[in-house]
Design a protein around this motif. Structure first.
Motif, PDB file in Angstrom:
ATOM      1  N   ASN A  32      -6.657   5.861  10.127  1.00  0.00           N
ATOM      2  CA  ASN A  32      -5.939   4.522   9.310  1.00  0.00           C
ATOM      3  C   ASN A  32      -4.693   4.915   8.721  1.00  0.00           C
ATOM      4  O   ASN A  32      -4.859   5.686   7.673  1.00  0.00           O
ATOM      5  CB  ASN A  32      -7.220   3.993   8.254  1.00  0.00           C
ATOM      6  N   LEU A  33      -3.593   4.408   9.185  1.00  0.00           N
ATOM      7  CA  LEU A  33      -2.452   5.127   8.768  1.00  0.00           C
ATOM      8  C   LEU A  33      -2.010   5.032   7.243  1.00  0.00           C
ATOM      9  O   LEU A  33      -1.464   5.872   6.845  1.00  0.00           O
ATOM     10  CB  LEU A  33      -1.148   4.555   9.578  1.00  0.00           C
ATOM     11  N   PRO A  34      -2.237   3.806   6.754  1.00  0.00           N
ATOM     12  CA  PRO A  34      -2.012   3.637   5.346  1.00  0.00           C
ATOM     13  C   PRO A  34      -2.832   4.471   4.532  1.00  0.00           C
ATOM     14  O   PRO A  34      -2.279   5.094   3.519  1.00  0.00           O
ATOM     15  CB  PRO A  34      -2.554   2.150   5.225  1.00  0.00           C
ATOM     16  N   LYS A  35      -4.087   4.820   4.881  1.00  0.00           N
ATOM     17  CA  LYS A  35      -5.034   5.741   4.183  1.00  0.00           C
ATOM     18  C   LYS A  35      -4.528   7.236   4.321  1.00  0.00           C
ATOM     19  O   LYS A  35      -4.732   7.974   3.528  1.00  0.00           O
ATOM     20  CB  LYS A  35      -6.456   5.691   4.780  1.00  0.00           C
ATOM     21  N   MET A  36      -3.611   7.518   5.227  1.00  0.00           N
ATOM     22  CA  MET A  36      -3.113   8.667   5.422  1.00  0.00           C
ATOM     23  C   MET A  36      -1.932   8.964   4.627  1.00  0.00           C
ATOM     24  O   MET A  36      -1.102  10.064   4.938  1.00  0.00           O
ATOM     25  CB  MET A  36      -2.920   8.941   7.041  1.00  0.00           C
ATOM     26  N   GLY A  37      -1.366   7.870   4.175  1.00  0.00           N
ATOM     27  CA  GLY A  37      -0.078   7.789   3.347  1.00  0.00           C
ATOM     28  C   GLY A  37       1.029   7.465   3.956  1.00  0.00           C
ATOM     29  O   GLY A  37       2.190   7.545   3.564  1.00  0.00           O
ATOM     30  N   TYR A  38       0.914   6.939   5.279  1.00  0.00           N
ATOM     31  CA  TYR A  38       2.122   6.356   5.870  1.00  0.00           C
ATOM     32  C   TYR A  38       2.395   4.759   5.433  1.00  0.00           C
ATOM     33  O   TYR A  38       1.288   4.042   5.328  1.00  0.00           O
ATOM     34  CB  TYR A  38       1.725   6.216   7.452  1.00  0.00           C
ATOM     35  N   ASP A  39       3.615   4.632   5.233  1.00  0.00           N
ATOM     36  CA  ASP A  39       4.182   3.107   4.928  1.00  0.00           C
ATOM     37  C   ASP A  39       4.214   2.124   6.048  1.00  0.00           C
ATOM     38  O   ASP A  39       5.172   1.933   6.363  1.00  0.00           O
ATOM     39  CB  ASP A  39       5.337   3.279   3.754  1.00  0.00           C
ATOM     40  N   VAL A  40       3.068   1.564   6.531  1.00  0.00           N
ATOM     41  CA  VAL A  40       3.161   0.768   7.555  1.00  0.00           C
ATOM     42  C   VAL A  40       2.545  -0.619   7.218  1.00  0.00           C
ATOM     43  O   VAL A  40       1.455  -0.644   6.261  1.00  0.00           O
ATOM     44  CB  VAL A  40       2.111   1.223   8.747  1.00  0.00           C
ATOM     45  N   GLU A  41       3.159  -1.577   7.757  1.00  0.00           N
ATOM     46  CA  GLU A  41       2.535  -2.919   7.567  1.00  0.00           C
ATOM     47  C   GLU A  41       1.266  -2.956   8.081  1.00  0.00           C
ATOM     48  O   GLU A  41       1.283  -2.686   9.454  1.00  0.00           O
ATOM     49  CB  GLU A  41       3.614  -3.937   8.032  1.00  0.00           C
ATOM     50  N   PRO A  42       0.096  -3.532   7.401  1.00  0.00           N
ATOM     51  CA  PRO A  42      -1.073  -4.006   8.336  1.00  0.00           C
ATOM     52  C   PRO A  42      -0.650  -5.083   9.430  1.00  0.00           C
ATOM     53  O   PRO A  42       0.073  -5.968   9.153  1.00  0.00           O
ATOM     54  CB  PRO A  42      -2.019  -4.609   7.249  1.00  0.00           C
TER      55      PRO A  42
END
Length: 181
Positions: A32-42
């Motif tokens: 999960n990219l947001p949980k990994m700190g990446y700023d991506v739009e869902p």
């Protein structure tokens, strides 16, 4: 009936893909990219799109079978190729959604909960099992091994149709519980 040279050529690739695809999806599903700190739009807009693609796959499968029963080989072939494209697009969107969005929990209670999970689990299991069936059936068709193609297609078609239709059903059942961004 002996395996054609074309079938022999693709056998290893088919089995490799049949193992790698589910493993890759499972691995990517856990990222999960947001949980990994990446700023991506869902990519929260994707579920109705990939559910529609599942529905289109089901419709195209039914029309493809009807076409071959009427002797329209070219339409059948083109529709099956389209189904394979749809299935690939579904997979890419499904993984993209789950890599950028929180998983949605089914909120139904009582008997409907058991129905939902039965449909979901059988959908997931058959979506893995179907991979080599689709690929071998396809290769037999393009290789001209029509009797072997037809024999395997009798198994592949209902499974693939079930996966496509239940994909839509799972979406319809869980869609009221999606978080709205």
């Amino acid at each position: 009936m002996a395996m054609t040279e074309e079938e022999k050529k693709y056998k290893g690739i088919i089995w490799t893909l049949s193992i790698i695809i589910p493993l890759a999806v499972a691995a990517l599903f856990g990222i999960n990219l947001p949980k990994m700190g990446y700023d991506v739009e869902p990519l929260s807009f994707l579920p109705p799109i990939y559910a529609t693609i599942n529905g289109l796959t089901a419709v195209c499968l039914v029309i493809a079978v009807s076409a071959i029963k009427r002797g329209n080989v070219k339409l059948h072939e083109n529709l099956i190729k389209l189904c394979m494209v749809f299935s690939s697009l579904f997979l890419i969107m499904y993984v993209g959604y789950h890599m950028t969005s929180e998983s949605t929990k089914f909120g139904g209670e009582g008997a409907i909960r058991y129905v939902y999970y039965f449909i979901l689990v059988t959908h997931i299991i058959l979506s893995i099992i179907i991979i080599p069936f689709v690929l071998f059936t396809f290769v037999r068709g393009i290789a001209g091994a029509y009797e072997r193609h037809k024999k395997l297609a009798r198994i592949t078609y209902p499974m693939w149709l079930y996966v496509a239709v239940t994909g839509v059903i799972v979406y319809l059942m869980i869609s009221p519980y999606y978080a709205h961004y």
